[in-house]
Design a protein around this motif. Structure first.
Motif, PDB file in Angstrom:
ATOM      1  N   THR A 244      15.959  28.735  13.888  1.00 14.42           N
ATOM      2  CA  THR A 244      14.578  28.415  14.267  1.00 14.42           C
ATOM      3  C   THR A 244      14.360  28.609  15.760  1.00 14.42           C
ATOM      4  OG1 THR A 244      14.346  26.829  12.452  1.00 14.42           O
ATOM      5  CG2 THR A 244      12.800  26.628  14.283  1.00 14.42           C
ATOM      6  N   THR A 245      15.281  28.125  16.575  1.00 17.20           N
ATOM      7  CA  THR A 245      15.160  28.253  18.029  1.00 17.20           C
ATOM      8  C   THR A 245      15.137  29.716  18.450  1.00 17.20           C
ATOM      9  OG1 THR A 245      16.286  26.143  18.398  1.00 17.20           O
ATOM     10  CG2 THR A 245      16.214  27.693  20.245  1.00 17.20           C
ATOM     11  N   ILE A 246      16.094  30.488  17.948  1.00 15.76           N
ATOM     12  CA  ILE A 246      16.176  31.913  18.302  1.00 15.76           C
ATOM     13  C   ILE A 246      14.974  32.661  17.747  1.00 15.76           C
ATOM     14  CG2 ILE A 246      17.540  34.027  18.097  1.00 15.76           C
ATOM     15  CD1 ILE A 246      18.758  31.752  19.827  1.00 15.76           C
ATOM     16  N   GLY A 247      14.566  32.311  16.541  1.00 17.88           N
ATOM     17  CA  GLY A 247      13.417  32.976  15.917  1.00 17.88           C
ATOM     18  C   GLY A 247      12.145  32.796  16.723  1.00 17.88           C
TER      19      GLY A 247
ATOM     20  N   PHE B 297      25.999  37.548  14.987  1.00 18.93           N
ATOM     21  CA  PHE B 297      25.953  37.016  16.346  1.00 18.93           C
ATOM     22  C   PHE B 297      26.583  35.624  16.368  1.00 18.93           C
ATOM     23  CE2 PHE B 297      22.461  39.936  15.868  1.00 18.93           C
ATOM     24  CZ  PHE B 297      22.480  40.685  17.047  1.00 18.93           C
ATOM     25  N   ASP B 298      27.509  35.411  17.303  1.00 21.36           N
ATOM     26  CA  ASP B 298      28.086  34.086  17.511  1.00 21.36           C
ATOM     27  C   ASP B 298      27.213  33.325  18.497  1.00 21.36           C
ATOM     28  OD1 ASP B 298      30.341  34.371  15.835  1.00 21.36           O
ATOM     29  OD2 ASP B 298      31.319  35.594  17.372  1.00 21.36           O
TER      30      ASP B 298
ATOM     31  N   LYS C 149      26.486  29.524  23.965  1.00 24.13           N
ATOM     32  CA  LYS C 149      25.538  30.463  24.560  1.00 24.13           C
ATOM     33  C   LYS C 149      24.155  29.833  24.663  1.00 24.13           C
ATOM     34  CE  LYS C 149      27.846  34.556  22.601  1.00 24.13           C
ATOM     35  NZ  LYS C 149      27.669  35.715  21.699  1.00 24.13           N
ATOM     36  N   LYS C 150      23.440  30.186  25.716  1.00 25.63           N
ATOM     37  CA  LYS C 150      22.065  29.742  25.854  1.00 25.63           C
ATOM     38  C   LYS C 150      21.183  30.531  24.895  1.00 25.63           C
ATOM     39  CE  LYS C 150      22.541  28.565  30.764  1.00 25.63           C
ATOM     40  NZ  LYS C 150      22.077  28.852  32.139  1.00 25.63           N
ATOM     41  N   PRO C 151      20.175  29.888  24.307  1.00 21.46           N
ATOM     42  CA  PRO C 151      19.304  30.582  23.347  1.00 21.46           C
ATOM     43  C   PRO C 151      18.726  31.892  23.881  1.00 21.46           C
ATOM     44  CG  PRO C 151      18.876  28.235  23.263  1.00 21.46           C
ATOM     45  CD  PRO C 151      19.836  28.447  24.414  1.00 21.46           C
ATOM     46  N   GLN C 152      18.255  31.891  25.144  1.00 22.72           N
ATOM     47  CA  GLN C 152      17.658  33.116  25.668  1.00 22.72           C
ATOM     48  C   GLN C 152      18.691  34.230  25.809  1.00 22.72           C
ATOM     49  OE1 GLN C 152      14.180  33.624  26.252  1.00 22.72           O
ATOM     50  NE2 GLN C 152      15.041  35.693  26.175  1.00 22.72           N
TER      51      GLN C 152
ATOM     52  N   GLU D 188      20.705  39.435  23.691  1.00 29.68           N
ATOM     53  CA  GLU D 188      21.760  40.169  22.979  1.00 29.68           C
ATOM     54  C   GLU D 188      21.221  40.778  21.693  1.00 29.68           C
ATOM     55  OE1 GLU D 188      26.128  39.347  20.884  1.00 29.68           O
ATOM     56  OE2 GLU D 188      25.153  37.761  22.054  1.00 29.68           O
ATOM     57  N   VAL D 189      20.393  40.023  20.978  1.00 22.69           N
ATOM     58  CA  VAL D 189      19.789  40.521  19.738  1.00 22.69           C
ATOM     59  C   VAL D 189      18.950  41.762  20.016  1.00 22.69           C
ATOM     60  CG1 VAL D 189      18.028  40.033  18.001  1.00 22.69           C
ATOM     61  CG2 VAL D 189      19.803  38.340  18.480  1.00 22.69           C
TER      62      VAL D 189
END
Length: 258
Positions: free
Chosen positions: A104-107, A237-238, A242-245, A250-251
């Motif tokens: 959810t955070t990354i999305g 992705f691991d 790691k920070k969300p940003q 990386e994505v």
């Protein structure tokens, strides 16, 4: 011709100028995009938007229109980003993985950065059910929930240019995966058991984590689903440490390189 007609003609004139300028801006945006792709330069610069807004407002002749001008140009920038995203990513970005891995955070960050709509499947399911998933689990059982989930996965998968965050159990039904892959790339977010436990220790909304020994329960679920996650993923992705940003960057980089 009345004075009102003359003023309306002036509006028509400025509208035509706006359309011409807007088309020119979008064409230049696409030229910059192509240049960056060929030169291997980063596509997105998060600091660029604020610099553009600051420069525009600095040239404003009518300070009383500052708020409206800022609103307009932020929307123009958002449209430019959306067009870039449609060109760069002509597919949905689908996040899969165990609960607590950051989907959810990354999305949400991907959605904001790429100006793509964000759809959280669990949230959408709860809106359709009119109750929390945990309540539905207790009332109807997991099998009934998976049936609802499957129908909504099929519905959402038909849409385009969106970021989708899936529930942890979506991989249990391969028809879900087939539907999501029709119009999307599946990104698996992974985290160690200890990380998942830390992120979920205060969360009492997960029906499958209602167990006395939470560590054992998480390990059992991961063992049962691990191969399904890997099999379903287009990218892995691991997220540990790691920070969300940084994960978002990386994505985007990996998707662009492929």
């Amino acid at each position: 011709m009345t004075e009102l007609d003359k003023l309306r003609n002036q509006i028509d004139h400025w509208d035509q100028q706006l359309v011409k300028a807007f088309e020119g801006r979008l064409e230049t945006v696409m030229e910059i995009l192509e240049y960056k792709r060929k030169a291997g330069l980063p596509i997105y610069d998060r600091s660029r938007e604020e610099k553009v807004i600051k420069r525009i407002l600095g040239k404003l002749n009518k300070p009383e229109f500052k708020q409206e001008t800022e609103t307009l140009f932020r929307q123009i920038i958002a449209i430019s980003k959306k067009i870039q995203s449609k060109t760069l990513f002509p597919f949905n970005i689908v996040l899969i993985g165990f609960m607590g891995t950051g989907k959810t955070t990354i999305g949400k960050l991907l959605s904001k950065g790429l100006d793509m709509e964000f759809v959280d499947l669990d949230t959408l399911i709860e809106e359709r059910l009119g109750m929390k998933i945990s309540q539905y689990f207790e009332k109807e059982g997991e099998a009934a929930f998976r049936k609802v989930e499957k129908a909504i996965v099929e519905e959402v998968s038909s849409r385009a240019n969106i970021v989708i965050s899936c529930g942890g159990g979506v991989v249990l039904d391969q028809e879900n995966i087939a539907n999501l892959k029709k119009n999307g790339k599946l990104l698996l977010l992974q985290a160690k058991v200890e990380t998942v436990l830390e992120r979920l220790k205060e969360d009492d909304t997960r029906p499958l984590l209602k167990a006395q020994d939470l560590v054992v329960k998480i390990k059992d679920l991961l063992d049962a689903r691990g191969s399904l996650y890997i099999k379903s993923a287009d990218y892995v992705f691991d997220t540990d440490g790691k920070k969300p940003q940084d994960i978002v960057d990386e994505v985007i980089k990996r998707l662009l390189n492929h």
